[in-house]
Design a protein around this motif. Structure first.
Motif, PDB file in Angstrom:
ATOM      1  N   ALA A   6       0.612  -0.632  -0.020  1.00  0.00           N
ATOM      2  CA  ALA A   6       0.529  -0.133   0.246  1.00  0.00           C
ATOM      3  C   ALA A   6       0.595   1.271   0.513  1.00  0.00           C
ATOM      4  O   ALA A   6       2.154   0.728   0.930  1.00  0.00           O
ATOM      5  CB  ALA A   6      -0.345  -0.235   0.829  1.00  0.00           C
ATOM      6  N   GLY A   7       0.269   2.279  -0.766  1.00  0.00           N
ATOM      7  CA  GLY A   7       1.117   3.914  -0.801  1.00  0.00           C
ATOM      8  C   GLY A   7       0.952   3.787   0.724  1.00  0.00           C
ATOM      9  O   GLY A   7       2.722   4.884   0.587  1.00  0.00           O
ATOM     10  N   HIS A  55      -7.784  -6.607  -8.122  1.00  0.00           N
ATOM     11  CA  HIS A  55      -8.104  -6.634  -6.766  1.00  0.00           C
ATOM     12  C   HIS A  55      -6.795  -6.044  -6.021  1.00  0.00           C
ATOM     13  O   HIS A  55      -6.866  -4.994  -4.536  1.00  0.00           O
ATOM     14  CB  HIS A  55      -8.342  -8.165  -5.964  1.00  0.00           C
ATOM     15  CG  HIS A  55      -9.350  -8.599  -6.584  1.00  0.00           C
ATOM     16  ND1 HIS A  55     -10.108  -9.917  -6.053  1.00  0.00           N
ATOM     17  CD2 HIS A  55     -10.528  -7.443  -6.473  1.00  0.00           C
ATOM     18  CE1 HIS A  55     -11.138 -10.144  -6.644  1.00  0.00           C
ATOM     19  NE2 HIS A  55     -11.559  -9.001  -6.644  1.00  0.00           N
ATOM     20  N   THR A  56      -5.631  -5.520  -6.876  1.00  0.00           N
ATOM     21  CA  THR A  56      -4.079  -5.646  -6.488  1.00  0.00           C
ATOM     22  C   THR A  56      -4.388  -3.989  -5.601  1.00  0.00           C
ATOM     23  O   THR A  56      -4.466  -3.422  -4.983  1.00  0.00           O
ATOM     24  CB  THR A  56      -3.317  -5.505  -6.768  1.00  0.00           C
ATOM     25  OG1 THR A  56      -2.912  -6.899  -6.891  1.00  0.00           O
ATOM     26  CG2 THR A  56      -2.229  -5.444  -6.683  1.00  0.00           C
ATOM     27  N   ILE A  57      -5.009  -3.302  -6.676  1.00  0.00           N
ATOM     28  CA  ILE A  57      -5.301  -1.713  -7.240  1.00  0.00           C
ATOM     29  C   ILE A  57      -6.486  -1.803  -5.350  1.00  0.00           C
ATOM     30  O   ILE A  57      -6.940  -0.539  -5.296  1.00  0.00           O
ATOM     31  CB  ILE A  57      -6.028  -1.422  -8.195  1.00  0.00           C
ATOM     32  CG1 ILE A  57      -4.924  -1.693  -9.130  1.00  0.00           C
ATOM     33  CG2 ILE A  57      -6.073   0.361  -7.894  1.00  0.00           C
ATOM     34  CD1 ILE A  57      -3.853  -0.588  -8.431  1.00  0.00           C
ATOM     35  N   LEU A  58      -7.646  -2.151  -5.678  1.00  0.00           N
ATOM     36  CA  LEU A  58      -8.680  -2.443  -4.836  1.00  0.00           C
ATOM     37  C   LEU A  58      -7.848  -2.164  -3.172  1.00  0.00           C
ATOM     38  O   LEU A  58      -8.147  -1.312  -2.325  1.00  0.00           O
ATOM     39  CB  LEU A  58      -9.885  -3.699  -5.012  1.00  0.00           C
ATOM     40  CG  LEU A  58     -10.845  -3.528  -4.483  1.00  0.00           C
ATOM     41  CD1 LEU A  58     -11.674  -2.049  -5.248  1.00  0.00           C
ATOM     42  CD2 LEU A  58     -11.890  -4.468  -4.591  1.00  0.00           C
ATOM     43  N   VAL A  59      -7.188  -3.067  -3.213  1.00  0.00           N
ATOM     44  CA  VAL A  59      -6.764  -3.282  -1.778  1.00  0.00           C
ATOM     45  C   VAL A  59      -5.509  -1.977  -1.888  1.00  0.00           C
ATOM     46  O   VAL A  59      -5.890  -1.563  -0.312  1.00  0.00           O
ATOM     47  CB  VAL A  59      -5.499  -4.575  -1.535  1.00  0.00           C
ATOM     48  CG1 VAL A  59      -5.339  -4.326  -0.462  1.00  0.00           C
ATOM     49  CG2 VAL A  59      -6.311  -5.962  -1.498  1.00  0.00           C
ATOM     50  N   GLY A  63      -6.946   2.182   1.775  1.00  0.00           N
ATOM     51  CA  GLY A  63      -7.010   2.985   3.116  1.00  0.00           C
ATOM     52  C   GLY A  63      -6.314   2.216   4.196  1.00  0.00           C
ATOM     53  O   GLY A  63      -6.252   1.236   4.386  1.00  0.00           O
ATOM     54  N   GLY A  64      -5.945   2.746   4.788  1.00  0.00           N
ATOM     55  CA  GLY A  64      -4.352   2.412   5.584  1.00  0.00           C
ATOM     56  C   GLY A  64      -3.976   1.568   5.858  1.00  0.00           C
ATOM     57  O   GLY A  64      -3.137   1.716   5.006  1.00  0.00           O
ATOM     58  N   GLU A  65      -3.293   0.412   6.692  1.00  0.00           N
ATOM     59  CA  GLU A  65      -2.128   0.284   6.533  1.00  0.00           C
ATOM     60  C   GLU A  65      -2.636  -1.090   6.426  1.00  0.00           C
ATOM     61  O   GLU A  65      -2.157  -2.170   6.572  1.00  0.00           O
ATOM     62  CB  GLU A  65      -0.952  -0.218   7.354  1.00  0.00           C
ATOM     63  CG  GLU A  65      -0.432   0.960   8.384  1.00  0.00           C
ATOM     64  CD  GLU A  65       0.486   1.950   7.254  1.00  0.00           C
ATOM     65  OE1 GLU A  65       0.063   3.191   6.849  1.00  0.00           O
ATOM     66  OE2 GLU A  65       1.332   0.680   7.179  1.00  0.00           O
ATOM     67  N   VAL A  66      -2.706  -1.568   4.828  1.00  0.00           N
ATOM     68  CA  VAL A  66      -3.027  -3.417   3.622  1.00  0.00           C
ATOM     69  C   VAL A  66      -2.245  -3.226   3.499  1.00  0.00           C
ATOM     70  O   VAL A  66      -1.897  -2.115   2.484  1.00  0.00           O
ATOM     71  CB  VAL A  66      -4.443  -2.770   3.510  1.00  0.00           C
ATOM     72  CG1 VAL A  66      -4.491  -4.829   3.587  1.00  0.00           C
ATOM     73  CG2 VAL A  66      -5.045  -2.049   4.142  1.00  0.00           C
ATOM     74  N   GLU A  67      -1.200  -4.605   2.850  1.00  0.00           N
ATOM     75  CA  GLU A  67      -0.241  -4.896   1.718  1.00  0.00           C
ATOM     76  C   GLU A  67      -0.478  -6.020   0.944  1.00  0.00           C
ATOM     77  O   GLU A  67      -1.505  -7.290   1.763  1.00  0.00           O
ATOM     78  CB  GLU A  67       0.788  -4.980   2.264  1.00  0.00           C
ATOM     79  CG  GLU A  67       1.301  -5.856   3.230  1.00  0.00           C
ATOM     80  CD  GLU A  67       3.037  -5.934   4.148  1.00  0.00           C
ATOM     81  OE1 GLU A  67       3.452  -5.272   3.623  1.00  0.00           O
ATOM     82  OE2 GLU A  67       2.778  -7.177   4.772  1.00  0.00           O
ATOM     83  N   SER A  68      -0.249  -6.287  -0.008  1.00  0.00           N
ATOM     84  CA  SER A  68      -1.091  -7.561  -0.678  1.00  0.00           C
ATOM     85  C   SER A  68       0.013  -8.419  -1.415  1.00  0.00           C
ATOM     86  O   SER A  68       1.156  -7.551  -1.683  1.00  0.00           O
ATOM     87  CB  SER A  68      -2.465  -7.446  -1.976  1.00  0.00           C
ATOM     88  OG  SER A  68      -2.115  -7.068  -3.140  1.00  0.00           O
ATOM     89  N   GLN A  69      -0.497  -9.540  -1.637  1.00  0.00           N
ATOM     90  CA  GLN A  69       0.217 -10.089  -2.339  1.00  0.00           C
ATOM     91  C   GLN A  69      -0.393 -10.898  -3.629  1.00  0.00           C
ATOM     92  O   GLN A  69      -1.759 -11.317  -3.201  1.00  0.00           O
ATOM     93  CB  GLN A  69       1.836 -11.155  -1.862  1.00  0.00           C
ATOM     94  CG  GLN A  69       2.458 -12.230  -2.713  1.00  0.00           C
ATOM     95  CD  GLN A  69       3.714 -11.843  -1.165  1.00  0.00           C
ATOM     96  OE1 GLN A  69       3.771 -12.326  -0.390  1.00  0.00           O
ATOM     97  NE2 GLN A  69       4.549 -13.812  -1.970  1.00  0.00           N
ATOM     98  N   VAL A  70       0.154 -11.886  -4.614  1.00  0.00           N
ATOM     99  CA  VAL A  70      -0.765 -12.643  -5.665  1.00  0.00           C
ATOM    100  C   VAL A  70      -0.394 -14.062  -5.694  1.00  0.00           C
ATOM    101  O   VAL A  70       0.846 -14.369  -5.619  1.00  0.00           O
ATOM    102  CB  VAL A  70      -0.903 -12.024  -6.827  1.00  0.00           C
ATOM    103  CG1 VAL A  70      -1.470 -10.215  -6.499  1.00  0.00           C
ATOM    104  CG2 VAL A  70       0.156 -11.773  -7.797  1.00  0.00           C
TER     105      VAL A  70
END
Lengths: 161, 151
Positions: A6-7, A55-59, A63-70
Motif C-alpha cells: 500500500a502507498g 483486486h491489487t489496486i482495490l486493496v 486505505g490504512g496499512e494494508v499490503e497485498s501479494q498475488v
C-alpha cells in the motif's frame, strides 16, 4: 507476481498505531518501544491476471496499512503458507488450474491456517456458494469485489484481531 | 484551451452514451473510481487485459463448437469465464449474450449455442470498437479526458 505494498509510508516505531504514544504522559519516548503497527496482509489468489490487477489496486486503495501479494492458483497459495508466510486475509477464486479454490481452502484449513479466507467467484447461485463455503471459507462474494465490500472484510479482520 | 474543453465534452458525451445505450454498467464506474494519478491508465490497462482474455476464450469456444458431438460442459465452462471477464469491466450487453449461450448449454441445444455465439462475438466486437474509440479520444483530450460521472 511481485508483492504489492500500500502507498502509505511506514510508521515510526513509536507509532500511533496502538494509540499509546498519543495518550502518553508527554515526557518523551518510553523506555520500551511500542511495536510498529502491523500491516494487514492480503493474499489475492486468482488465475486471471485481470482480476489480480483489479483486486491489487482495490486493496491499495482501501486505505490504512494494508499490503497485498498475488498467487495465480491454489497450489501457489498453499506453497506460500507452507514456506512460512502468513496472511491475514486470503481472497480465493474458485476455478483455477493446478489446484482450485475449493481444494486450496480445504488444504489450508487442514494445515491449521486460521486466516480469514474469503471466496471470490463468478459463480452466483446460492447452491454454488454453499459448496464453496463448505470447503472452509469465512465468507463468499461475487467478483470483482467493490471497495465497500473489501473495506467491510478488512474491518471485520481488525475487529477480530 | 478551447479545443481541449471541446474534446473533453466529446469524451464525456461518448462515455455517457456507452451507458445510455447499455454497453456498459456500474462495474465500469467502479474501475474508473480506482484510477488516479498513481495509476492514470488503470481502466484502459484492465480493458486491454480483457481483450487478451477474450481473444483466448473466443478461440477456445470456436474450436469447441467445431467438435462433434458438442461438449456442453466445456462450452459452458469457457463461456462462464468469458461472462465473468465481461462482467468485471462492465460489459453489459456481452454479459447478457453470454448468459443466453449458457442457457443453451444447460439444455443441450447445439444450434442455439452456435447462433448465440455469433451474437456474443458481435456484441464483443462492437464493445471493443466503442471502447477503443473512447480511450483514443480520452488520450487526445489529455489527463482530464476521462470525465467524471455525470449526475
Amino acid at each position: 507476481m511481485s508483492k504489492q505494498v500500500a502507498g502509505a509510508a511506514s510508521l515510526p516505531s513509536r507509532s500511533v498505531g496502538s494509540g499509546k504514544a498519543e495518550m502518553g504522559d508527554g515526557t518523551g519516548v518510553s523506555s520500551t518501544t511500542a511495536p510498529a503497527k502491523k500491516k494487514l496482509s492480503v493474499l489475492i489468489v486468482d488465475d486471471d491476471l485481470m482480476i489480480r490487477t483489479i483486486h491489487t489496486i482495490l486493496v491499495s486503495r482501501v486505505g490504512g496499512e494494508v499490503e497485498s501479494q498475488v498467487a495465480e492458483n491454489g497450489k501457489v497459495a498453499v506453497d506460500l503458507f507452507r514456506s512460512g508466510k502468513s496472511f491475514d486475509v486470503v481472497l480465493m477464486d474458485w476455478e483455477m488450474p493446478v489446484m482450485n479454490g475449493i481444494e486450496a481452502t480445504k488444504e489450508l484449513r487442514n494445515m491449521g491456517v486460521s486466516s480469514m479466507i474469503v471466496g471470490v467467484t463468478s459463480h452466483s447461485m446460492d447452491t454454488e456458494k454453499d459448496t464453496f463455503m463448505a470447503a472452509g471459507l469465512d465468507d463468499c462474494y461475487e467478483k470483482p469485489l467493490s471497495i465497500k465490500i473489501l473495506k467491510d472484510i478488512l474491518q471485520k479482520m481488525k475487529i477480530d484481531a | 484551451m478551447e479545443r481541449n474543453n471541446q474534446l473533453q465534452r466529446q469524451v464525456a458525451l461518448m462515455r455517457q452514451s456507452l451507458f445510455d445505450q447499455g454497453y456498459l454498467d456500474e462495474q465500469f464506474v467502479q474501475l474508473e473510481e480506482l484510477q488516479d494519478d498513481t495509476n492514470p491508465n488503470f481502466v484502459e490497462e484492465v480493458v486491454t487485459l480483457y481483450y487478451r482474455d477474450s481473444a483466448r476464450l473466443i478461440a477456445s469456444i470456436e474450436q469447441a463448437l467445431d467438435k462433434s458431438p458438442l461438449d456442453f460442459n466445456k462450452l459452458d465452462s469457457y463461456m462462464h469465464q468469458f461472462k465473468g471477464s465481461s462482467s468485471s469491466i462492465g460489459g453489459r450487453k456481452v454479459k447478457t449474450e453470454c448468459s443466453q449461450f449458457r442457457e443453451y448449454c444447460r439444455t443441450g441445444n447445439g444450434e442455439g449455442c452456435i447462433r448465440t455465439f455469433q451474437q456474443v462475438k458481435r456484441e464483443y466486437s462492437t464493445l471493443r470498437k466503442k471502447l477503443e474509440a473512447y480511450f483514443q479520444l480520452a488520450r487526445q483530450a489529455g489527463p482530464r479526458g476521462a470525465a467524471s460521472r455525470s449526475t
